[in-house]
Design a protein around this motif. Structure first.
Motif, PDB file in Angstrom:
ATOM      1  N   VAL A 186       0.915  -1.105   0.026  1.00 58.17           N
ATOM      2  CA  VAL A 186      -0.043   0.160   0.020  1.00 58.17           C
ATOM      3  C   VAL A 186       0.795   1.082  -0.025  1.00 58.17           C
ATOM      4  O   VAL A 186       1.661   1.365   0.624  1.00 58.17           O
ATOM      5  N   LEU A 187       0.502   2.294  -0.865  1.00 57.90           N
ATOM      6  CA  LEU A 187       1.109   3.303  -0.906  1.00 57.90           C
ATOM      7  C   LEU A 187       0.580   4.363  -0.229  1.00 57.90           C
ATOM      8  O   LEU A 187      -0.844   4.501  -0.205  1.00 57.90           O
ATOM      9  N   ILE A 188       1.115   5.180   0.877  1.00 62.28           N
ATOM     10  CA  ILE A 188       0.236   6.295   1.596  1.00 62.28           C
ATOM     11  C   ILE A 188       1.012   7.592   1.189  1.00 62.28           C
ATOM     12  O   ILE A 188       2.283   7.629   1.116  1.00 62.28           O
ATOM     13  N   THR A 189       0.276   8.686   0.631  1.00 64.67           N
ATOM     14  CA  THR A 189       0.774   9.858   0.260  1.00 64.67           C
ATOM     15  C   THR A 189       0.245  11.013   1.179  1.00 64.67           C
ATOM     16  O   THR A 189      -0.766  11.361   1.523  1.00 64.67           O
ATOM     17  N   LEU A 190       1.311  11.552   1.742  1.00 59.50           N
ATOM     18  CA  LEU A 190       1.192  12.592   2.592  1.00 59.50           C
ATOM     19  C   LEU A 190       1.793  14.163   1.810  1.00 59.50           C
ATOM     20  O   LEU A 190       2.595  14.123   1.264  1.00 59.50           O
ATOM     21  N   SER A 191       1.252  15.089   2.432  1.00 65.45           N
ATOM     22  CA  SER A 191       1.587  16.357   1.894  1.00 65.45           C
ATOM     23  C   SER A 191       2.769  16.900   2.459  1.00 65.45           C
ATOM     24  O   SER A 191       3.619  17.366   1.652  1.00 65.45           O
ATOM     25  N   ARG A 192       2.915  16.821   3.738  1.00 63.61           N
ATOM     26  CA  ARG A 192       3.998  17.184   4.415  1.00 63.61           C
ATOM     27  C   ARG A 192       3.824  16.777   5.914  1.00 63.61           C
ATOM     28  O   ARG A 192       2.827  16.897   6.587  1.00 63.61           O
ATOM     29  N   ALA A 193       4.990  16.178   6.354  1.00 64.06           N
ATOM     30  CA  ALA A 193       4.837  15.493   7.751  1.00 64.06           C
ATOM     31  C   ALA A 193       4.748  16.544   8.731  1.00 64.06           C
ATOM     32  O   ALA A 193       4.290  15.884   9.977  1.00 64.06           O
ATOM     33  N   VAL A 194       4.854  17.746   8.607  1.00 64.52           N
ATOM     34  CA  VAL A 194       4.728  18.613   9.861  1.00 64.52           C
ATOM     35  C   VAL A 194       3.109  19.076  10.072  1.00 64.52           C
ATOM     36  O   VAL A 194       2.929  19.771  11.103  1.00 64.52           O
ATOM     37  N   PHE A 195       2.341  18.388   9.182  1.00 65.54           N
ATOM     38  CA  PHE A 195       0.962  18.667   9.522  1.00 65.54           C
ATOM     39  C   PHE A 195       0.455  17.210  10.363  1.00 65.54           C
ATOM     40  O   PHE A 195       0.366  16.076   9.922  1.00 65.54           O
ATOM     41  N   ARG A 196       0.102  17.763  11.716  1.00 66.38           N
ATOM     42  CA  ARG A 196      -0.144  16.825  12.578  1.00 66.38           C
ATOM     43  C   ARG A 196      -1.664  15.882  12.243  1.00 66.38           C
ATOM     44  O   ARG A 196      -1.342  14.641  12.622  1.00 66.38           O
ATOM     45  N   GLY A 197      -2.289  16.557  11.582  1.00 65.63           N
ATOM     46  CA  GLY A 197      -3.727  15.818  11.231  1.00 65.63           C
ATOM     47  C   GLY A 197      -3.095  14.621  10.375  1.00 65.63           C
ATOM     48  O   GLY A 197      -3.647  13.499  10.444  1.00 65.63           O
ATOM     49  N   GLU A 198      -2.525  14.850   9.262  1.00 65.13           N
ATOM     50  CA  GLU A 198      -1.988  13.667   8.287  1.00 65.13           C
ATOM     51  C   GLU A 198      -1.196  12.614   9.049  1.00 65.13           C
ATOM     52  O   GLU A 198      -1.150  11.558   8.912  1.00 65.13           O
ATOM     53  N   GLY A 199      -0.216  13.236   9.973  1.00 64.53           N
ATOM     54  CA  GLY A 199       0.635  12.203  10.889  1.00 64.53           C
ATOM     55  C   GLY A 199      -0.285  11.324  11.680  1.00 64.53           C
ATOM     56  O   GLY A 199      -0.231   9.941  11.657  1.00 64.53           O
ATOM     57  N   GLU A 200      -1.386  11.967  12.259  1.00 57.95           N
ATOM     58  CA  GLU A 200      -2.323  11.259  12.950  1.00 57.95           C
ATOM     59  C   GLU A 200      -3.191   9.994  12.095  1.00 57.95           C
ATOM     60  O   GLU A 200      -3.350   9.008  12.578  1.00 57.95           O
TER      61      GLU A 200
END
Length: 334
Positions: A186-200
């Motif tokens: 599975v590929l997971i695409t994040l915009s930027r690691a500094v955004f807490r919501g995406e990290g959660e």
């Protein structure tokens, strides 16, 4: 115990006698349930009237500050503008400070330049410098509500948005259900690691896939912008031939789909977030599988309400996580 309204006021509002109202307020026996309900409704109506009086003629200026892809900021701006008239008889206006990519110092600078505001709705990086900028605003009498991604160490008055960890677990559940026994990474695409919501969301997703035997390949730092995301996804697909599914907390989905198609690879399941214009089109065309969405107008209403509550213009009301809607091509909201 004294009530916040006089017995006479409640009696006038309800159309009941003062003696009956007094019996209800003091929990005396012999009162019908329907009478208790009438008194409670009268008190609720008086609360609404008091709120209307507090709001009458008041003017509020709210700033919306967001680093996010334009497709999302356009959708949220439309939601805010649609909700502003709902706060009548108060007049609420909004200023928008929106950009797609940038640094933490740029965000801090944008927050430091806010003047004359009655509150800020903020989507920003969870970094100490941002928290300090939020604290300075609050200390100066400007409440801040974080939206979609939190800055919990700051003095913000509320977080509005979905339970991001729960959204990630939901995405993992859907991926596992769709793939079944089929082998697929599975590929997971994040915009930027500094955004807490995406990290959660990522943490929730990884926990939901634990034990499945599926490898998770991460790409990040595209800011959710298609041109940058397509390059990153192409590189990941070329390095990892086993990828056959995608979870996208960070957007750029048109580019991700294009990367699969460019290599002639099939994506068996694609879970995205937010019903922006791109995701609506991709969902209708069958190029992504499902979108995890929440009502942006309800989010906008909740955020502005929290700011007005801070000023004492509305009664206190707890902010709860927005419900996650699982949207397919067959239940797309209008």
């Amino acid at each position: 115990m004294a009530h916040r309204y006089k017995v006479r006021e409640i009696a006038q509002q309800s159309g009941l006698s003062e003696a009956t109202v007094d019996r209800v307020l003091n929990n005396r026996p012999g009162v019908r349930e329907t009478t208790v309900a009438e008194v409670n409704q009268a008190i609720a109506d008086l609360d609404k009237q008091r709120t209307q009086l507090r709001l009458n003629g008041r003017r509020y200026l709210v700033d919306v500050v967001m680093q996010t892809p334009q497709r999302f900021s356009d959708a949220f701006r439309a939601a805010v503008e649609a909700e502003l008239p709902a706060f009548a008889p108060a007049m609420v206006r909004a200023r928008f400070h929106l950009w797609e990519s940038g640094s933490v110092p740029e965000m801090v600078d944008a927050l430091s330049r806010i003047r004359g505001s009655h509150g800020v709705v903020l989507k920003a990086q969870d970094e100490p410098e941002v928290a300090e900028a939020v604290d300075r605003l609050v200390a100066g009498g400007v409440p801040v509500v974080t939206y979609a991604t939190d800055v919990p160490s700051s003095a913000r008055c509320a977080y509005v948005g979905i339970d991001n960890h729960g959204a990630g677990v939901t995405a993992a559940y859907l991926v596992n259900q769709w793939l079944g026994d089929a082998p697929s990474d599975v590929l997971i695409t994040l915009s930027r690691a500094v955004f807490r919501g995406e990290g959660e969301r990522e943490v929730g997703f990884r926990s939901g896939l634990r034990g499945s035997g599926r490898a998770i390949v991460e790409v990040s730092d595209s800011d959710g912008i298609d041109a940058a995301n397509e390059r990153l996804v192409l590189e990941a697909l070329e390095r990892n031939p086993g990828i056959g599914a995608v979870y996208s907390p960070g957007g750029g989905n048109t580019a991700t789909v294009a990367a699969f198609e460019r290599l002639g690879r099939r994506c068996h399941v694609f879970v995205a977030h937010d019903l922006d214009a791109d995701n609506r089109r991709l969902l209708r065309d069958g190029r992504i599988s499902v979108v995890l969405h929440n009502d942006l107008r309800a989010d906008a209403r909740s955020a502005i309400r929290s700011l007005l509550q801070w000023h004492g213009a509305l009664p206190a009301e707890p902010v709860r996580p927005a419900p996650i809607q699982v949207v397919t091509p067959y239940n797309l909201p209008v």
